[in-house]
Design an enzyme around this catalytic site. Structure first.
Site, mmCIF file in Angstrom:
data_model
loop_
_atom_site.group_PDB
_atom_site.id
_atom_site.type_symbol
_atom_site.label_atom_id
_atom_site.label_comp_id
_atom_site.label_asym_id
_atom_site.label_seq_id
_atom_site.Cartn_x
_atom_site.Cartn_y
_atom_site.Cartn_z
ATOM 1 N N ASP A 53 0.753 -1.235 0.280
ATOM 2 C CA ASP A 53 -0.131 -0.385 -0.144
ATOM 3 C C ASP A 53 0.769 1.510 -0.396
ATOM 4 O O ASP A 53 1.942 0.986 0.384
ATOM 5 C CB ASP A 53 -1.194 -0.127 1.270
ATOM 6 C CG ASP A 53 -1.748 -1.253 1.779
ATOM 7 O OD1 ASP A 53 -2.147 -1.787 0.592
ATOM 8 O OD2 ASP A 53 -1.994 -1.600 2.430
ATOM 9 N N TYR A 111 4.493 -10.500 6.356
ATOM 10 C CA TYR A 111 5.294 -9.058 7.380
ATOM 11 C C TYR A 111 6.235 -8.148 8.326
ATOM 12 O O TYR A 111 5.193 -9.245 9.033
ATOM 13 C CB TYR A 111 4.363 -7.938 6.919
ATOM 14 C CG TYR A 111 3.215 -7.712 5.579
ATOM 15 C CD1 TYR A 111 4.065 -6.291 4.643
ATOM 16 C CD2 TYR A 111 2.969 -8.481 4.327
ATOM 17 C CE1 TYR A 111 3.602 -6.282 3.586
ATOM 18 C CE2 TYR A 111 3.015 -7.848 2.832
ATOM 19 C CZ TYR A 111 3.193 -6.687 2.754
ATOM 20 O OH TYR A 111 2.838 -7.193 1.064
#
Length: 245
Positions: A53, A111
């Site tokens: 993102d 992540y």
């Protein structure tokens, strides 16, 4: 046709994310494609493994591209690092079989989310972590992690922009470590929806601060209702750490 694999690091703070957006060049993909296209004198498209993102960072993003030219790995790496902005770095270039595909061949992604959990700010990590003054309860957060493990429909933990045919993903592990004022939340799974990791982290933060019970999570997952998840962790704390093939 020659196929090359890139390992990429970037500070995503000033970009609109990984994925190229029409004619907008302010994306990681767009910047790399422009330099590659200049290198060979024609338009080149690259395939990225994970569409991070806007504002999200990467320690080891993986991408691949194909060209007719038979260039050495060093030639490509040196050219890219010479002309890319300093907040994007190519750490490795490898010649790979023509069938290699950065997105389809990946098996797992990891992540890591970084929280600075002290009363005072951290001026050196303010761009790469989320500052939370209130002390978070680690035991409550670790208990909450267990409810995310396994295969679930993560519609409630996605953004409405997610256009995937299936909202089912599998989380392999979530580990939380506290050290020197930092809380690191490491999430490993077979794939992630738009905003999914940041919404999972936001929910864990609510549990750690006592605003939500860990036992709420199964109900939220079953509801598939995005309005049930109100806390979206800041983009700057999220880092794509590793991709397994």
């Amino acid at each position: 046709m020659n196929n090359y694999k890139l390992i990429i690091q970037y500070d995503g703070g000033r970009y609109k994310g990984w994925q190229r957006l029409g004619n907008d060049e302010n994306t990681i993909q767009g910047k790399i494609e422009n330099v590659l296209s200049e290198m060979v004198g024609k338009k080149i498209e690259i395939i990225g493994c994970s569409r991070t993102d806007a504002g999200v960072h990467a320690l080891a993003q993986i991408a691949n591209f194909k060209i007719d030219e038979n260039l050495t790995e060093s030639e490509i790496k040196n050219y890219l690092n010479r002309y890319l902005p300093q907040d994007i770095s190519i750490t490795q270039v490898m010649s790979v079989p023509e069938r290699f595909h950065a997105r389809y061949n990946s098996k797992a992604k990891t992540y890591v989310y970084k929280i600075w959990n002290e009363e005072h700010t951290n001026p050196f990590m303010r761009k790469y972590s989320m500052h939370i003054e209130q002390k978070l309860n680690m035991e409550r957060m670790k208990k909450a992690c267990q409810y995310f493990i396994g295969e679930h429909d993560f519609t409630a933990f996605s953004n409405a922009k997610s256009k995937k045919k299936s909202m089912v993903r599998e989380i392999y592990s979530i580990d939380i470590v506290e050290n020197g004022g930092f809380i690191q939340i490491r999430v490993r799974g077979n794939g992630f929806l738009y905003n999914m990791v940041r919404k999972i982290v936001g929910t864990l933060i609510e549990v750690g601060s006592g605003e939500r019970d860990a036992e709420d999570i199964p109900r939220i997952l079953d509801s598939k209702d995005r309005s049930q998840v109100s806390c979206l962790a800041e983009a700057g704390g999220l880092h794509l750490e590793k991709i397994d093939f």
